[in-house]
Design a protein around this motif. Structure first.
Motif, PDB file in Angstrom:
ATOM      1  N   LYS A   1      -3.023  -1.872  -9.553  1.00 24.84           N
ATOM      2  CA  LYS A   1      -2.268  -0.534  -8.299  1.00 24.84           C
ATOM      3  C   LYS A   1      -3.365   0.061  -7.715  1.00 24.84           C
ATOM      4  O   LYS A   1      -3.432   1.173  -7.545  1.00 24.84           O
ATOM      5  CB  LYS A   1      -1.286   0.112  -9.188  1.00 24.84           C
ATOM      6  CG  LYS A   1      -0.449  -0.543  -9.931  1.00 24.84           C
ATOM      7  CD  LYS A   1       0.470  -1.477  -9.178  1.00 24.84           C
ATOM      8  CE  LYS A   1       1.572  -2.135 -10.116  1.00 24.84           C
ATOM      9  NZ  LYS A   1       1.830  -3.526  -9.974  1.00 24.84           N
ATOM     10  N   ASP A   2      -4.245  -0.936  -6.947  1.00 27.75           N
ATOM     11  CA  ASP A   2      -5.576  -0.219  -6.314  1.00 27.75           C
ATOM     12  C   ASP A   2      -5.173  -0.601  -4.725  1.00 27.75           C
ATOM     13  O   ASP A   2      -5.441  -1.561  -4.256  1.00 27.75           O
ATOM     14  CB  ASP A   2      -6.688  -0.784  -6.834  1.00 27.75           C
ATOM     15  CG  ASP A   2      -8.092  -0.400  -6.356  1.00 27.75           C
ATOM     16  OD1 ASP A   2      -8.093   0.125  -5.130  1.00 27.75           O
ATOM     17  OD2 ASP A   2      -9.120  -0.589  -6.932  1.00 27.75           O
ATOM     18  N   LYS A   3      -5.256   0.693  -4.159  1.00 25.81           N
ATOM     19  CA  LYS A   3      -4.985   0.679  -2.559  1.00 25.81           C
ATOM     20  C   LYS A   3      -6.085   0.054  -1.990  1.00 25.81           C
ATOM     21  O   LYS A   3      -6.147  -0.506  -0.863  1.00 25.81           O
ATOM     22  CB  LYS A   3      -4.551   2.114  -2.028  1.00 25.81           C
ATOM     23  CG  LYS A   3      -4.381   1.979  -0.785  1.00 25.81           C
ATOM     24  CD  LYS A   3      -3.749   3.297  -0.279  1.00 25.81           C
ATOM     25  CE  LYS A   3      -3.526   3.277   1.328  1.00 25.81           C
ATOM     26  NZ  LYS A   3      -3.313   4.600   1.905  1.00 25.81           N
TER      27      LYS A   3
ATOM     28  N   VAL B   1       1.968   1.914  -3.627  1.00 30.31           N
ATOM     29  CA  VAL B   1       1.031   2.431  -4.168  1.00 30.31           C
ATOM     30  C   VAL B   1       0.877   3.824  -4.061  1.00 30.31           C
ATOM     31  O   VAL B   1       0.951   4.678  -5.083  1.00 30.31           O
ATOM     32  CB  VAL B   1      -0.201   1.605  -4.317  1.00 30.31           C
ATOM     33  CG1 VAL B   1      -1.587   2.523  -4.694  1.00 30.31           C
ATOM     34  CG2 VAL B   1      -0.260   0.189  -4.972  1.00 30.31           C
ATOM     35  N   ASP B   2       0.878   4.177  -2.832  1.00 32.83           N
ATOM     36  CA  ASP B   2       0.760   5.614  -2.324  1.00 32.83           C
ATOM     37  C   ASP B   2       1.836   6.624  -2.896  1.00 32.83           C
ATOM     38  O   ASP B   2       1.713   7.767  -3.373  1.00 32.83           O
ATOM     39  CB  ASP B   2       0.647   5.655  -0.798  1.00 32.83           C
ATOM     40  CG  ASP B   2      -0.584   5.295  -0.170  1.00 32.83           C
ATOM     41  OD1 ASP B   2      -1.638   5.316  -0.900  1.00 32.83           O
ATOM     42  OD2 ASP B   2      -0.397   5.091   1.088  1.00 32.83           O
TER      43      ASP B   2
ATOM     44  N   MET C   1       0.909  -1.084  -0.187  1.00 29.98           N
ATOM     45  CA  MET C   1      -0.084  -0.037   0.051  1.00 29.98           C
ATOM     46  C   MET C   1       0.999   1.279   0.010  1.00 29.98           C
ATOM     47  O   MET C   1       0.619   2.264  -0.750  1.00 29.98           O
ATOM     48  CB  MET C   1      -0.946   0.000   1.139  1.00 29.98           C
ATOM     49  CG  MET C   1      -2.094  -1.113   1.132  1.00 29.98           C
ATOM     50  SD  MET C   1      -3.340  -1.035   2.304  1.00 29.98           S
ATOM     51  CE  MET C   1      -2.671  -1.725   3.704  1.00 29.98           C
TER      52      MET C   1
ATOM     53  N   ALA D   1       5.538  -1.917  -4.594  1.00 28.67           N
ATOM     54  CA  ALA D   1       4.087  -2.480  -4.688  1.00 28.67           C
ATOM     55  C   ALA D   1       4.084  -3.744  -5.122  1.00 28.67           C
ATOM     56  O   ALA D   1       3.383  -4.803  -4.603  1.00 28.67           O
ATOM     57  CB  ALA D   1       2.834  -1.482  -5.327  1.00 28.67           C
ATOM     58  N   ASN D   2       4.516  -3.902  -6.390  1.00 33.78           N
ATOM     59  CA  ASN D   2       4.568  -5.261  -6.957  1.00 33.78           C
ATOM     60  C   ASN D   2       5.228  -6.469  -6.344  1.00 33.78           C
ATOM     61  O   ASN D   2       4.713  -7.533  -5.982  1.00 33.78           O
ATOM     62  CB  ASN D   2       5.112  -5.115  -8.464  1.00 33.78           C
ATOM     63  CG  ASN D   2       5.152  -6.738  -9.103  1.00 33.78           C
ATOM     64  OD1 ASN D   2       4.134  -7.107  -9.384  1.00 33.78           O
ATOM     65  ND2 ASN D   2       6.340  -7.032  -9.562  1.00 33.78           N
TER      66      ASN D   2
ATOM     67  N   ASN E   1       3.653   5.882  -5.581  1.00 33.47           N
ATOM     68  CA  ASN E   1       3.618   5.507  -6.973  1.00 33.47           C
ATOM     69  C   ASN E   1       4.867   4.863  -7.471  1.00 33.47           C
ATOM     70  O   ASN E   1       5.396   4.859  -8.386  1.00 33.47           O
ATOM     71  CB  ASN E   1       3.554   6.763  -7.755  1.00 33.47           C
ATOM     72  CG  ASN E   1       2.075   7.478  -8.089  1.00 33.47           C
ATOM     73  OD1 ASN E   1       1.215   6.930  -7.753  1.00 33.47           O
ATOM     74  ND2 ASN E   1       2.041   8.708  -7.914  1.00 33.47           N
TER      75      ASN E   1
ATOM     76  N   ASN F   1       3.441  -7.075  -2.974  1.00 34.61           N
ATOM     77  CA  ASN F   1       2.200  -7.786  -3.233  1.00 34.61           C
ATOM     78  C   ASN F   1       2.344  -9.408  -3.654  1.00 34.61           C
ATOM     79  O   ASN F   1       1.663 -10.325  -3.385  1.00 34.61           O
ATOM     80  CB  ASN F   1       1.638  -7.288  -4.635  1.00 34.61           C
ATOM     81  CG  ASN F   1       0.100  -7.520  -4.863  1.00 34.61           C
ATOM     82  OD1 ASN F   1      -0.174  -8.851  -4.777  1.00 34.61           O
ATOM     83  ND2 ASN F   1      -0.697  -6.786  -5.020  1.00 34.61           N
TER      84      ASN F   1
ATOM     85  N   ASN G   1      -2.783  -5.915  -7.931  1.00 34.76           N
ATOM     86  CA  ASN G   1      -1.519  -5.597  -8.352  1.00 34.76           C
ATOM     87  C   ASN G   1      -1.579  -5.167  -9.897  1.00 34.76           C
ATOM     88  O   ASN G   1      -0.948  -4.223 -10.440  1.00 34.76           O
ATOM     89  CB  ASN G   1      -0.827  -6.896  -8.349  1.00 34.76           C
ATOM     90  CG  ASN G   1       0.950  -6.680  -8.569  1.00 34.76           C
ATOM     91  OD1 ASN G   1       1.239  -5.687  -8.300  1.00 34.76           O
ATOM     92  ND2 ASN G   1       1.593  -7.849  -8.800  1.00 34.76           N
TER      93      ASN G   1
ATOM     94  N   PHE H   1       5.571   1.621  -7.854  1.00 35.69           N
ATOM     95  CA  PHE H   1       4.785   0.473  -8.506  1.00 35.69           C
ATOM     96  C   PHE H   1       5.733  -0.699  -8.492  1.00 35.69           C
ATOM     97  O   PHE H   1       5.505  -2.008  -8.261  1.00 35.69           O
ATOM     98  CB  PHE H   1       4.278   0.686  -9.981  1.00 35.69           C
ATOM     99  CG  PHE H   1       3.319   1.648  -9.754  1.00 35.69           C
ATOM    100  CD1 PHE H   1       2.191   1.855  -8.920  1.00 35.69           C
ATOM    101  CD2 PHE H   1       3.341   2.664 -10.624  1.00 35.69           C
ATOM    102  CE1 PHE H   1       1.247   2.695  -8.607  1.00 35.69           C
ATOM    103  CE2 PHE H   1       2.295   3.795 -10.784  1.00 35.69           C
ATOM    104  CZ  PHE H   1       1.224   3.806  -9.611  1.00 35.69           C
TER     105      PHE H   1
END
Length: 134
Positions: free
Chosen positions: A97-99, A41-42, A38, A49-50, A44, A53, A94, A46
């Motif tokens: 990219k949705d928090k 994602v916040d 998260m 985040a990936n 950016n 995740n 993923n 990615f």
């Protein structure tokens, strides 16, 4: 050979943990990685985040693989459904990219951790009583 004292401690913790504690450790890791995804994602970021995740997905896949469907009966079937749902939501989060989806996943992981923690306390209490009776 592991030279980092923290890694040695972590390795020892895993090797000596009870099955109940190992399960809780998996959920704790999944929760931590979900929060880190998260943050990615916040920010950016990615790639972060990936990566985080995927770490959560790996933990969920481990939970699926180690689920004892023969002994677990209906509970195992229900857990499998929950784990599969979480995995699908992680894939969706993923891709998009949705928090918000990650927050939902975090909520499920937190609830599962709490439920397994309570179950582990019951197991500890019962084994303690068994030990007192022996």
């Amino acid at each position: 050979m592991i030279n980092n004292p923290y890694q040695k401690y972590q390795n020892q913790s895993v090797q000596t943990a009870t099955p109940e504690r190992l399960l809780l450790m998996l959920f704790e890791g999944a929760i931590r990685f979900c929060k880190e995804a998260m943050i990615g994602v916040d920010q950016n970021n990615f790639q972060l985040a990936n990566e985080k995740n995927i770490r959560v997905q790996n933990i969920i896949n481990e939970l699926i693989v180690t689920l004892d469907r023969e002994k677990g009966g209906e509970v195992a079937v229900n857990l499998l459904s929950i784990y599969n749902y979480i995995n699908q939501r992680l894939i969706e989060a993923n891709l998009k990219k949705d928090k918000t989806i990650l927050e939902e996943v975090l909520s499920h992981l937190t609830e599962l951790h709490q439920a397994f923690n309570e179950a582990a306390q019951v197991v500890r209490a019962q084994s303690g009583r068994t030990g007192d009776q022996a």
